[in-house]
Design an enzyme around this catalytic site. Structure first.
Site, mmCIF file in Angstrom:
data_model
loop_
_atom_site.group_PDB
_atom_site.id
_atom_site.type_symbol
_atom_site.label_atom_id
_atom_site.label_comp_id
_atom_site.label_asym_id
_atom_site.label_seq_id
_atom_site.Cartn_x
_atom_site.Cartn_y
_atom_site.Cartn_z
ATOM 1 N N CYS A 108 0.828 -1.204 0.000
ATOM 2 C CA CYS A 108 0.000 0.000 0.000
ATOM 3 C C CYS A 108 0.864 1.256 0.000
ATOM 4 O O CYS A 108 1.369 1.669 1.049
ATOM 5 C CB CYS A 108 -0.946 -0.020 1.195
ATOM 6 N N CYS A 137 -0.448 4.107 2.154
ATOM 7 C CA CYS A 137 -0.235 3.922 3.609
ATOM 8 C C CYS A 137 1.228 4.146 3.983
ATOM 9 O O CYS A 137 1.523 4.758 5.006
ATOM 10 C CB CYS A 137 -0.581 2.502 4.061
ATOM 11 N N ASP A 138 2.135 3.615 3.202
ATOM 12 C CA ASP A 138 3.523 3.520 3.660
ATOM 13 C C ASP A 138 4.532 4.358 2.869
ATOM 14 O O ASP A 138 5.695 4.456 3.278
ATOM 15 C CB ASP A 138 3.970 2.045 3.618
#
Ligand code: NDP
Length: 313
Positions: free
Chosen positions: A137, A140-141
């Protein structure tokens, strides 16, 4: 005489942000929800490290911690959580059946929050370094790799979109595409091809992710020439698609060709009265914790109205 089956007003299948948000709302509406967590209690967020994009956490929150908080919040209002996997459903009658191996629970309403799972390459190093430089992701990261070099594998719209996202943060993004062309839409292809810090390596497959405690590089192979190269990087993103966890609903509910559940737009209603779908199992577009929580809330409100309409209080 046959044994009398347990009957619940609301059974929630799944325990990610959608499932637990549905549980919080359902519990507060006196629906006494029962949550079946499935195989991965807490869902996909339990395999991320830091969550920085969920509103309300100015310093970020660690994924497993956030899911534990959501579970506790749901339990505080009377949600029952069972660490079991629903193996089958039967939506024939007005009262639905939720089956856990050889046990059947009757449910006046069912909220589906089974989520989706990222597809992985299946390499040992990918599993070992998951959460330590390997991620599925970018949204997200990606932030953790600001100013660094990363590699992304995949050639669909998700990979192209995530590569573009990463290119804004990272100094260089190398895209590994296994064929000599990309599957992504032409518009997305143009976008990645015209981004100066994205390099696309066609005909390249991942052989191994290098590193002990964190990602240090990727060994890739040109499947046209057989040549192997090592690409230094600190982050490795897998974007080869997601699979919604909806197999047990096949034949009962409408889904698109990739298995995402169809709901009446603007609601969580499936074609079966009393069965509601939320979270990533019904969303291939946004797939965020906050959107999953939002649709989990919608499902609980829809279920509450449904129960009131059929006279169950
Ligand atoms: P896709 O299934 O479309 O693409 C997966 C990609 O991963 C393919 O290019 C495939 O390669 C590649 N792949 C699969 N397995 C491997 C492997 N083992 N090694 C290397 N590469 C691999 O998934 P997406 O998540 O990209 O998209 C899913 C759906 O969502 C699509 O319909 C897409 O259009 C849509 N979507 C739309 C967006 C938008 O409109 N903004 C954004 C994101 C997604 P190959 O091509 O060789 O099979």
């Amino acid at each position: 005489m046959s044994e009398e089956l347990e009957r619940r007003k609301c059974v929630i299948i799944g325990s990610g942000p959608a499932g637990y948000t549905a549980a919080i709302y359902a519990a507060r509406a006196d629906m006494e929800p029962l949550v079946y967590t499935g195989m991965q209690p807490g869902g996909q967020l339990t395999i991320t490290t830091e969550v920085d994009n969920y509103p309300g956490y100015p310093d970020g929150v660690n994924g497993p911690q956030m899911m534990e908080d959501l579970r506790k919040q749901a339990e505080r209002f009377g949600t029952e959580v069972r660490y079991e996997l629903v193996t089958e459903v039967d939506f024939t009658g007005p009262v639905h059946k939720v089956i856990i191996n050889d046990k059947t629970v009757l449910a006046d309403s069912v909220i589906i929050a089974t989520g989706a799972s990222a597809k992985w390459l299946g390499l040992e190093s990918e599993q070992r370094l998951n959460g330590f430089g390997v991620s599925a992701c970018a949204v997200c990261d990606g932030f953790f790799y600001k100013g660094q070099e990363v590699v992304i594998v995949g050639a669909g719209d998700t990979a192209a979109e995530e590569a573009s996202y990463l290119a804004k943060l990272c100094s260089k993004v190398t895209m590994l595409v296994r064929r000599d062309e990309m599957r992504a839409s032409k518009a997305m292809q143009h976008r990645v091809m015209n981004t100066p810090n994205i390099e696309i390596l066609f005909n390249h497959e991942t052989v191994e992710i290098l590193g002990d405690k964190g990602v240090e590089g990727v060994k890739a192979k040109n499947n046209a020439t057989g040549e192997e190269i090592t690409i230094p990087c600190t982050g490795f993103f897998v974007a080869i698609g997601h699979k919604p966890n909806t197999d047990i609903f096949k034949g009962w509910l409408d889904m698109d060709e990739t298995g995402y559940l169809k709901v009446t737009p603007g609601s969580s209603k499936t074609k079966i009265p009393g069965v509601f779908a939320s979270g990533d199992a019904a969303d291939k577009v946004y797939r965020q914790a906050v959107t999953a929580a939002g649709t989990g809330c919608m499902a609980a409100l829809d279920a509450e109205r449904y129960l009131a309409d059929i006279g169950i209080h």
